[in-house]
Design an enzyme around this catalytic site. Structure first.
Site, mmCIF file in Angstrom:
data_model
loop_
_atom_site.group_PDB
_atom_site.id
_atom_site.type_symbol
_atom_site.label_atom_id
_atom_site.label_comp_id
_atom_site.label_asym_id
_atom_site.label_seq_id
_atom_site.Cartn_x
_atom_site.Cartn_y
_atom_site.Cartn_z
ATOM 1 C CE LYS A 186 0.712 2.942 3.327
ATOM 2 N NZ LYS A 186 0.709 1.530 4.033
ATOM 3 C CG ASN A 190 1.886 1.660 -0.569
ATOM 4 O OD1 ASN A 190 0.760 1.504 0.063
ATOM 5 N ND2 ASN A 190 3.122 1.746 -0.065
ATOM 6 C CG ASN A 194 5.841 0.347 -2.303
ATOM 7 O OD1 ASN A 194 5.780 1.556 -2.056
ATOM 8 N ND2 ASN A 194 5.222 -0.543 -1.450
ATOM 9 C CG ASN A 253 11.282 3.677 5.495
ATOM 10 O OD1 ASN A 253 11.909 4.094 6.322
ATOM 11 N ND2 ASN A 253 10.018 2.875 5.410
ATOM 12 C CB SER A 255 9.601 0.248 -0.813
ATOM 13 O OG SER A 255 9.791 -0.817 -1.827
ATOM 14 C CD GLU A 268 1.606 -6.233 -0.153
ATOM 15 O OE1 GLU A 268 0.794 -6.552 0.589
ATOM 16 O OE2 GLU A 268 2.296 -4.981 0.229
#
Ligand code: KPL
Length: 301
Positions: A186, A190, A194, A253, A255, A268
């Protein structure tokens, strides 16, 4: 099961609402007293075809931790270490703490724990906070949970009970014995998507149509995959292909990182690309694309 979810963001609200509606005894712990009171023990969960009202305890008082069998940490990674200490000082010896964070910036306390009291999870559930107390469940995806180290049998049994409770609540969950590799899988997605959505200020899918963004995405994921493989982690045969597929599947989407920037919240980036750079340094592996992106996003946020 007596469950305390810490963090009233999108993921914390989704898990709280789903588990409460399925009949679990859920408390949502918010650090903000005013907001916790305003929510008045009620969450609204919107799905594609209906709004469901969940009734549960919402409080800012950590005393609720004392009776918890399961604590779900649905907060950003920098808060994880401190909350584990607070939770462990207030709970019994059997309470399971489950960290559900993006990235790999929060792993140290889990690496230090060989007793099966701390578990990690990674989820692809799509949740958006419409406003405090109102969460939209936009897309279903799997959740995997596991211990970083082999755990005593009764702790594994407890983790299986947690997976069963989550699955029964409509959050399909599986216990795995390679949770670190799952987190990295994952992480690579990301790391590729992201930060770039922040630089180009666009939904995930638009990255595919911007030649420079697509080239950078591929380089970001390839660098990360190299580091993961050097660490002996199985990130699958085609992490770049998987990341491009997620871009397509989540084309509209915004992010989570771009949402953070637009709301003026800390991103993050240090738990995702920044943490990847830190791991690469330990192996003396150059990851210039991830270093550059980390610097660029830090300058924007
Ligand atoms: O996990 C995500 C995020 O935004 O954090 C992706 C998969 C990129 C979907 O938006």
């Amino acid at each position: 099961m007596n469950i305390v979810v810490i963090g009233p963001g999108a993921l914390g609200s989704l898990f709280s609402a789903r588990l409460a509606v399925s009949g679990q005894d859920v408390t949502l712990l918010d650090h903000n007293v005013t907001r916790a009171q305003a929510l008045a023990n009620r969450l609204v969960l919107s799905t594609a075809d209906q709004d469901i009202e969940a009734t549960l305890t919402i409080t800012a008082h950590p005393a609720c931790l004392a009776d918890a069998e399961l604590i779900i940490l649905a907060v950003k990674s920098p808060q994880v270490d401190g909350l584990i200490h607070i939770a462990q000082s207030r709970t019994g010896p059997d309470t399971l703490i489950l960290g559900l964070q993006n990235g790999i910036g929060h792993l140290q306390p889990f690496k230090d724990c060989a007793t099966g009291l701390l578990a990690l999870g990674v989820t692809s559930q799509g949740a958006t906070l419409v406003k405090p107390g109102h969460v939209r469940h936009g897309g279903h995806g799997p959740t995997t949970i596991g211990f970083l180290h082999p755990a005593p049998d009764q702790r594994t049994a407890m983790l299986k009970r947690v997976a069963a409770a989550m699955s029964a609540a409509g959050l399909a969950t599986e216990v795995v014995d390679d949770i670190e590799a799952r987190l990295w899988q994952k992480l690579l997605v990301n790391a590729g998507i992201n930060g770039l959505t922040v630089l180009y200020d666009c939904p995930n899918g638009q990255l595919l149509g911007i030649a420079e963004a697509r080239t950078r995405l591929i380089a970001l994921v390839e660098e990360g995959a190299l580091v993961a493989r050097q660490k002996g982690l199985d990130v699958g045969p085609d992490p770049v292909g998987r990341t491009l597929e997620v871009c397509r599947a989540t084309a509209n989407n915004i992010s989570s990182m771009l949402q953070d920037v637009r709301r003026g919240r800390t991103t993050e980036i240090l738990a995702i690309n920044g943490a990847l750079v830190a791991e690469a340094k330990k192996l003396a592996t150059p990851v210039p694309e991830n270093e550059l992106l980390t610097r660029q996003v830090l300058m924007k946020s």
